[in-house]
Design a protein around this motif. Sequence first.
Motif, PDB file in Angstrom:
ATOM      1  N   THR A  74      14.703 -10.648 -13.778  1.00 40.78           N
ATOM      2  CA  THR A  74      15.626 -10.857 -14.256  1.00 40.78           C
ATOM      3  C   THR A  74      15.532 -10.025 -15.583  1.00 40.78           C
ATOM      4  O   THR A  74      14.563  -9.236 -16.328  1.00 40.78           O
ATOM      5  N   HIS A  75      16.837  -9.539 -15.661  1.00 38.12           N
ATOM      6  CA  HIS A  75      17.277  -9.179 -17.954  1.00 38.12           C
ATOM      7  C   HIS A  75      17.534 -10.145 -18.314  1.00 38.12           C
ATOM      8  O   HIS A  75      18.772  -9.910 -18.884  1.00 38.12           O
ATOM      9  N   LEU A  76      16.853 -11.277 -18.960  1.00 33.21           N
ATOM     10  CA  LEU A  76      17.179 -11.740 -19.222  1.00 33.21           C
ATOM     11  C   LEU A  76      17.545 -11.570 -21.510  1.00 33.21           C
ATOM     12  O   LEU A  76      18.120 -12.059 -21.805  1.00 33.21           O
ATOM     13  N   LEU A 241      10.317  -1.967  -8.429  1.00 34.40           N
ATOM     14  CA  LEU A 241      11.373  -0.829  -8.644  1.00 34.40           C
ATOM     15  C   LEU A 241      12.628  -1.424  -7.908  1.00 34.40           C
ATOM     16  O   LEU A 241      13.225  -2.480  -6.798  1.00 34.40           O
ATOM     17  N   HIS A 242      14.082  -1.202  -8.367  1.00 31.06           N
ATOM     18  CA  HIS A 242      15.035  -1.058  -7.891  1.00 31.06           C
ATOM     19  C   HIS A 242      15.866  -0.042  -7.490  1.00 31.06           C
ATOM     20  O   HIS A 242      15.700   1.030  -7.396  1.00 31.06           O
ATOM     21  N   ALA A 243      15.531  -0.207  -5.494  1.00 32.77           N
ATOM     22  CA  ALA A 243      15.436   0.769  -5.141  1.00 32.77           C
ATOM     23  C   ALA A 243      16.338   0.587  -3.580  1.00 32.77           C
ATOM     24  O   ALA A 243      16.893  -0.790  -3.667  1.00 32.77           O
ATOM     25  N   ASP A 264      13.494  -4.357  -4.901  1.00 31.22           N
ATOM     26  CA  ASP A 264      14.000  -4.901  -5.025  1.00 31.22           C
ATOM     27  C   ASP A 264      15.737  -4.324  -4.976  1.00 31.22           C
ATOM     28  O   ASP A 264      16.098  -3.475  -5.212  1.00 31.22           O
ATOM     29  N   HIS A 265      16.594  -5.664  -4.617  1.00 27.97           N
ATOM     30  CA  HIS A 265      17.907  -5.103  -4.305  1.00 27.97           C
ATOM     31  C   HIS A 265      18.317  -4.882  -2.548  1.00 27.97           C
ATOM     32  O   HIS A 265      18.726  -5.835  -1.813  1.00 27.97           O
ATOM     33  N   LEU A 266      17.853  -3.712  -2.538  1.00 23.48           N
ATOM     34  CA  LEU A 266      17.818  -3.185  -0.721  1.00 23.48           C
ATOM     35  C   LEU A 266      18.450  -2.847  -0.270  1.00 23.48           C
ATOM     36  O   LEU A 266      18.466  -3.092   1.259  1.00 23.48           O
ATOM     37  N   THR A 316      17.340 -14.048  -9.532  1.00 28.78           N
ATOM     38  CA  THR A 316      18.771 -14.572  -9.795  1.00 28.78           C
ATOM     39  C   THR A 316      19.328 -13.102 -10.221  1.00 28.78           C
ATOM     40  O   THR A 316      20.484 -12.477 -10.067  1.00 28.78           O
ATOM     41  N   ASP A 317      18.522 -11.908 -11.060  1.00 27.06           N
ATOM     42  CA  ASP A 317      18.722 -10.952 -11.171  1.00 27.06           C
ATOM     43  C   ASP A 317      20.171 -11.102 -12.102  1.00 27.06           C
ATOM     44  O   ASP A 317      20.474 -10.573 -12.855  1.00 27.06           O
ATOM     45  N   HIS A 318      19.356 -12.156 -12.789  1.00 30.48           N
ATOM     46  CA  HIS A 318      20.232 -12.639 -14.016  1.00 30.48           C
ATOM     47  C   HIS A 318      20.091 -11.127 -15.448  1.00 30.48           C
ATOM     48  O   HIS A 318      19.692 -10.900 -15.405  1.00 30.48           O
TER      49      HIS A 318
HETATM   50 FE    FE Z   1      17.938  -6.308 -11.769  1.00 22.43          FE
END
Ligand code: FE
Length: 409
Positions: A74-76, A241-243, A264-266, A316-318
């Motif tokens: 998360t990026h809360l 990593l956001h990859a 993460d994401h992918l 969630t990746d909020h």
């Molecule tokens: Fe993110």
Amino acid sequence: MSASAPLTLWHRARLVTLASPQGWGLIDQGALLTRGEHIEWVGAEADLPAGLEVAQCHDLGGALLTPGLIDAHTHLVYGGDRAREFELRLQGASYEEIAQAGGGIVSTVAATRAASDEHLWQSARHRALALMAEGVTTLEVKSGYGLSAEHEARCLRVARRLGAELPLTVRTTCLSAHALPPEFAGRADDYIDAVCAWLPALQAEGLVDAVDAFCERIAFSPAQTQRVFEVARGLGLPVKLHAEQLSDQGGAALAASFGALSCDHLEYLSEAGIAAMAQAGTVAMLLPGAYYFLRESKLPPIAALRAAGVPIAIATDHNPGSSPTLSPLLMLNMACTLFHLTPEEALRGMTQHAAQALGLADRGQLLAGQRADLAVWGLHHPNELAYGFGQRPACRVVHAGRWAAPLSP
Ligand code: FE
Ligand code: DI6
């Protein structure tokens, strides 16, 4: 675990243990004994050891009991919102175009820098409470909207305060390599130098559990990412990593070469990236909220990840730009409808595999020895967790062996 702490019994529950690699691990008419912060025994009520001295007993009235949910990406902590940007995207502008035109992440950076400490705290607390209302007991919070030593520290202190003041475990991640702040325009390498220079001070202040970066055409290159990872390694900090979110940069293989906890994401993950992750034991953190909200059409390679035995986690990746959701249960639903996970894989993705993505071996399943972080649901079967959406089932959480009292937002 304190051997002398009294025993607490939680009974008349339907347990979802996730104790074996496959299957829900359902125990009807189950019971659980906790001592202090830990689970001491899990099983059928009829098999409870005789002659126990139980200090407290909670009758769960037939409720469903799962491990507490773990939202591991998360990026809360941030100021402002991006509702206007949402409108622009609906009119045809892409996420990348908006970022290149100076909107996107850096617009949230401006709002975050302008926000008071009190506003950052209250808004983050409100978001954390919303996640806890849907079963979350462990939460990862990234920085990445401060982008200066001072403002990154400010955001990470808010994250630490969430863990200190709420019945919640918080793991912090330094994502200073998220976007290029305006004062470094055209000088990405200089900005990376600055990040590498302030990381040790953030760690020394106890603000950093892991280090992340956004490796993407619109963010940082693999070479720049690698420089940040080398500093992390020198400090003994794990990386993630956001990859491969918007394009294949080879970020997953790079992160795996540093033994990354997760990539993460992918969506654009290659075969080579999958092999590297499998080899390194890196978790694939899939984020259906961002995929949905950015109206992506390229699916992450789920079948190939499964075939390679890469553990799949869901979060969630909020964040205000690409995933402004506060519903972990909606993410379970989307993991199934959009990413074709089974409801069991989705739940494991927000419990056992999410724990692995945070490097935490002490939670995510109902097993003796694990932390007593639990979610108690007004549901009959765990497949309902992913089935409903927007239903807000009755839910209470137990953190470290104690009921988390409902807190007002
Ligand atoms: Fe993110
Ligand atoms: N990828 C994302 O989806 C978020 N960060 C990232 O690196 C989005 C952050 C934002 O748009 O504010």
